[in-house]
Write a protein that holds these residues in place. Structure first.
Motif, PDB file in Angstrom:
ATOM      1  N   LYS A 140      55.061 -32.885  20.427  1.00  0.00           N
ATOM      2  CA  LYS A 140      55.798 -33.073  19.179  1.00  0.00           C
ATOM      3  C   LYS A 140      56.585 -34.384  19.149  1.00  0.00           C
ATOM      4  N   LEU A 141      56.624 -35.077  20.301  1.00  0.00           N
ATOM      5  CA  LEU A 141      57.283 -36.381  20.360  1.00  0.00           C
ATOM      6  C   LEU A 141      56.270 -37.520  20.249  1.00  0.00           C
ATOM      7  N   SER A 142      55.045 -37.191  19.876  1.00  0.00           N
ATOM      8  CA  SER A 142      53.978 -38.192  19.851  1.00  0.00           C
ATOM      9  C   SER A 142      54.195 -39.276  18.801  1.00  0.00           C
ATOM     10  N   PHE A 143      55.121 -39.058  17.863  1.00  0.00           N
ATOM     11  CA  PHE A 143      55.430 -40.078  16.860  1.00  0.00           C
ATOM     12  C   PHE A 143      56.228 -41.238  17.442  1.00  0.00           C
ATOM     13  N   LEU A 144      56.798 -41.057  18.626  1.00  0.00           N
ATOM     14  CA  LEU A 144      57.626 -42.104  19.227  1.00  0.00           C
ATOM     15  C   LEU A 144      56.793 -43.343  19.525  1.00  0.00           C
ATOM     16  N   PRO A 145      57.349 -44.523  19.299  1.00  0.00           N
ATOM     17  CA  PRO A 145      56.630 -45.747  19.674  1.00  0.00           C
ATOM     18  C   PRO A 145      56.413 -45.756  21.183  1.00  0.00           C
ATOM     19  N   LYS A 146      55.246 -46.194  21.603  1.00  0.00           N
ATOM     20  CA  LYS A 146      54.876 -46.285  23.020  1.00  0.00           C
ATOM     21  C   LYS A 146      54.661 -44.921  23.694  1.00  0.00           C
ATOM     22  N   TYR A 147      54.658 -43.838  22.902  1.00  0.00           N
ATOM     23  CA  TYR A 147      54.395 -42.516  23.473  1.00  0.00           C
ATOM     24  C   TYR A 147      53.094 -42.514  24.264  1.00  0.00           C
ATOM     25  N   SER A 148      52.059 -43.109  23.695  1.00  0.00           N
ATOM     26  CA  SER A 148      50.741 -43.103  24.328  1.00  0.00           C
ATOM     27  C   SER A 148      50.694 -43.956  25.590  1.00  0.00           C
ATOM     28  N   GLU A 149      51.709 -44.781  25.806  1.00  0.00           N
ATOM     29  CA  GLU A 149      51.744 -45.643  26.989  1.00  0.00           C
ATOM     30  C   GLU A 149      52.401 -44.965  28.195  1.00  0.00           C
ATOM     31  N   ILE A 150      53.016 -43.797  27.987  1.00  0.00           N
ATOM     32  CA  ILE A 150      53.670 -43.106  29.103  1.00  0.00           C
ATOM     33  C   ILE A 150      52.606 -42.428  29.956  1.00  0.00           C
ATOM     34  N   VAL A 151      52.447 -42.892  31.171  1.00  0.00           N
ATOM     35  CA  VAL A 151      51.421 -42.378  32.077  1.00  0.00           C
ATOM     36  C   VAL A 151      51.830 -41.004  32.601  1.00  0.00           C
ATOM     37  N   ASN A 152      50.893 -40.068  32.568  1.00  0.00           N
ATOM     38  CA  ASN A 152      51.084 -38.740  33.162  1.00  0.00           C
ATOM     39  C   ASN A 152      50.530 -38.821  34.586  1.00  0.00           C
ATOM     40  N   LEU A 153      51.416 -38.914  35.560  1.00  0.00           N
ATOM     41  CA  LEU A 153      50.990 -39.135  36.941  1.00  0.00           C
ATOM     42  C   LEU A 153      50.114 -38.007  37.470  1.00  0.00           C
ATOM     43  N   SER A 154      50.354 -36.785  36.993  1.00  0.00           N
ATOM     44  CA  SER A 154      49.578 -35.646  37.495  1.00  0.00           C
ATOM     45  C   SER A 154      48.112 -35.727  37.064  1.00  0.00           C
ATOM     46  N   GLU A 155      47.831 -36.438  35.969  1.00  0.00           N
ATOM     47  CA  GLU A 155      46.463 -36.564  35.476  1.00  0.00           C
ATOM     48  C   GLU A 155      45.856 -37.934  35.734  1.00  0.00           C
ATOM     49  N   ASN A 156      46.705 -38.929  35.877  1.00  0.00           N
ATOM     50  CA  ASN A 156      46.235 -40.304  36.068  1.00  0.00           C
ATOM     51  C   ASN A 156      46.980 -40.958  37.229  1.00  0.00           C
ATOM     52  N   PRO A 157      46.586 -40.643  38.447  1.00  0.00           N
ATOM     53  CA  PRO A 157      47.265 -41.230  39.609  1.00  0.00           C
ATOM     54  C   PRO A 157      47.289 -42.755  39.509  1.00  0.00           C
ATOM     55  N   ALA A 158      48.499 -43.293  39.412  1.00  0.00           N
ATOM     56  CA  ALA A 158      48.650 -44.748  39.280  1.00  0.00           C
ATOM     57  C   ALA A 158      48.642 -45.400  40.646  1.00  0.00           C
ATOM     58  N   LYS A 159      48.165 -46.624  40.677  1.00  0.00           N
ATOM     59  CA  LYS A 159      48.093 -47.366  41.929  1.00  0.00           C
ATOM     60  C   LYS A 159      49.236 -48.372  42.009  1.00  0.00           C
ATOM     61  N   GLY A 160      49.565 -48.747  43.236  1.00  0.00           N
ATOM     62  CA  GLY A 160      50.573 -49.776  43.433  1.00  0.00           C
ATOM     63  C   GLY A 160      51.960 -49.205  43.671  1.00  0.00           C
ATOM     64  N   LYS A 161      52.824 -50.058  44.162  1.00  0.00           N
ATOM     65  CA  LYS A 161      54.212 -49.710  44.433  1.00  0.00           C
ATOM     66  C   LYS A 161      55.120 -50.639  43.624  1.00  0.00           C
ATOM     67  N   PHE A 162      56.285 -50.136  43.281  1.00  0.00           N
ATOM     68  CA  PHE A 162      57.229 -50.911  42.482  1.00  0.00           C
ATOM     69  C   PHE A 162      58.565 -51.034  43.207  1.00  0.00           C
ATOM     70  N   LYS A 163      59.139 -52.227  43.137  1.00  0.00           N
ATOM     71  CA  LYS A 163      60.446 -52.466  43.745  1.00  0.00           C
ATOM     72  C   LYS A 163      61.577 -52.242  42.755  1.00  0.00           C
ATOM     73  N   HIS A 164      61.330 -52.575  41.491  1.00  0.00           N
ATOM     74  CA  HIS A 164      62.390 -52.499  40.483  1.00  0.00           C
ATOM     75  C   HIS A 164      62.162 -51.273  39.596  1.00  0.00           C
ATOM     76  N   ILE A 165      63.060 -50.301  39.717  1.00  0.00           N
ATOM     77  CA  ILE A 165      62.928 -48.998  39.058  1.00  0.00           C
ATOM     78  C   ILE A 165      64.032 -48.824  38.026  1.00  0.00           C
ATOM     79  N   ILE A 166      63.658 -48.296  36.873  1.00  0.00           N
ATOM     80  CA  ILE A 166      64.653 -47.904  35.871  1.00  0.00           C
ATOM     81  C   ILE A 166      64.513 -46.406  35.649  1.00  0.00           C
ATOM     82  N   SER A 167      65.513 -45.667  36.058  1.00  0.00           N
ATOM     83  CA  SER A 167      65.535 -44.214  35.909  1.00  0.00           C
ATOM     84  C   SER A 167      66.439 -43.856  34.737  1.00  0.00           C
ATOM     85  N   VAL A 168      65.907 -43.093  33.780  1.00  0.00           N
ATOM     86  CA  VAL A 168      66.703 -42.707  32.612  1.00  0.00           C
ATOM     87  C   VAL A 168      66.807 -41.187  32.516  1.00  0.00           C
TER      88      VAL A 168
END
Length: 333
Positions: A69-97
């Motif tokens: 129901k939040l699919s109207f949000l801008p960039k909603y489709s860009e939020i990766v679901n890690l459980s379905e799409n294991p992302a590669k790589g490591k990140f040093k700079h993290i923003i936790s909200v």
């Protein structure tokens, strides 16, 4: 310097430090808490829009899915679901909200480098300041309220997409501007977002009025289990894994169910016991104001706000109910 002036000064310094972190670094991983709600999802996309303005590289991610129901949000489709799409790589700079503690980041933490630097932006009173940089205001109604202050600090360009994200977070975390966290500052921000073109009535209809069939079927099952303490100050409902399967429900279909026992006249604390595994229950707490359920939830390893909190408790159901109810009863006494 008075206490309020000192807090304002600390918050001002935190805003400056957060802005500096965002300006001086690049290649960010942006994550909110597991099972994100409206504020968490809105904060995630709002940060994405901020980083886009700064011409930074970033990845928006969550351990699981974001409510449809939040699919109207801008960039909603860009939020990766890690459980379905294991992302590669490591990140040093993290923003936790909107994460009250580090554990709420979930399995996304596996994508942090060993020397990761975390910017922790949150409004939960139980936040343990796990970031190298912390931007925390516990009297904020929602994390997006803090982001509004940050965007003003950074003099970003406002547009309807950014305004929609901020308004959505405020709308959902204040219960449609009904809860006690609805301050004049919140209403001023909301009014500003409406002036920028946000369709407030459409968002209210989508987020507060509409219900899925699965939600109604689940609510029907939950209300059939309604129980009270003898003095009727504590009420609770239960939902089993079988109930979820029978209702064809997902986690987002639980939204608002815990409010039903709390909203009964005379009830001070409402509870929802949701089966998540063998002898494992997620407990939702809602308070009418007499009990600080954040403190209660924290005693079970959870957290949240004075009036709304959650925790995961293990053990046989009857034992879990007894332990939680006894703890709430002690808090009320």
């Amino acid at each position: 310097m008075s206490g309020s002036a000192a807090r304002a000064a600390v918050y001002g310094n935190q805003l400056e430090e957060a802005a500096r972190f965002l300006k001086e670094n690049d290649d960010f991983l942006v994550v909110s808490h597991i099972q994100p709600d409206g504020d968490a999802a809105s904060s995630t996309v709002a940060i994405g829009l901020l980083l886009e303005q700064l011409q930074k590289n970033f990845l928006l991610i969550n351990e699981g899915s974001v409510p449809r129901k939040l699919s109207f949000l801008p960039k909603y489709s860009e939020i990766v679901n890690l459980s379905e799409n294991p992302a590669k790589g490591k990140f040093k700079h993290i923003i936790s909200v909107d994460c009250a503690d580090y554990s709420r980041i979930g399995s996304v933490a596996s994508m942090f480098t060993e020397d990761a630097i975390v910017l922790n932006i949150d409004h939960h009173p139980t936040n343990d300041e796990f970031g190298a940089v912390n931007l925390i205001r516990t009297d904020a109604a929602a994390t997006v309220e803090i982001l509004y202050d940050l965007f003003q600090e950074m003099k970003l360009n406002w547009n309807v997409s950014l305004a929609t994200a901020i308004y959505t977070g405020l709308l959902t975390d204040t219960g449609g501007f009904r809860y006690s966290n609805t301050t004049s500052h919140v209403m001023n921000i909301a009014a500003e977002m409406l002036r920028l073109g946000v369709n407030g009535h459409e968002l209210a209809n989508e987020l507060l009025e509409k219900s899925s069939l699965a939600h109604i079927l689940l609510l029907k099952k939950a209300l059939s289990t309604l129980a009270f303490t003898e003095d009727k100050q504590i009420a609770w409902v239960m939902v089993t894994a079988a109930d979820m399967k029978d209702s064809n429900a997902t986690n987002e279909d639980f939204e608002g169910i815990v409010n039903y026992p709390r909203n009964i006249e005379g009830v001070e604390v409402g509870l929802l016991f949701k089966e998540t595994g063998k002898d494992t229950y997620k407990v939702g707490f809602r308070s009418a104001g007499k009990a600080d359920v954040a403190v209660i939830a924290k005693s079970f390893g959870g957290g949240g706000h004075v009036r709304a909190a959650g925790a995961t408790v293990q053990g046989p159901l009857e034992q879990v109910i007894q332990e939680v109810v006894n703890c709430v009863r002690s808090a009320l006494e």
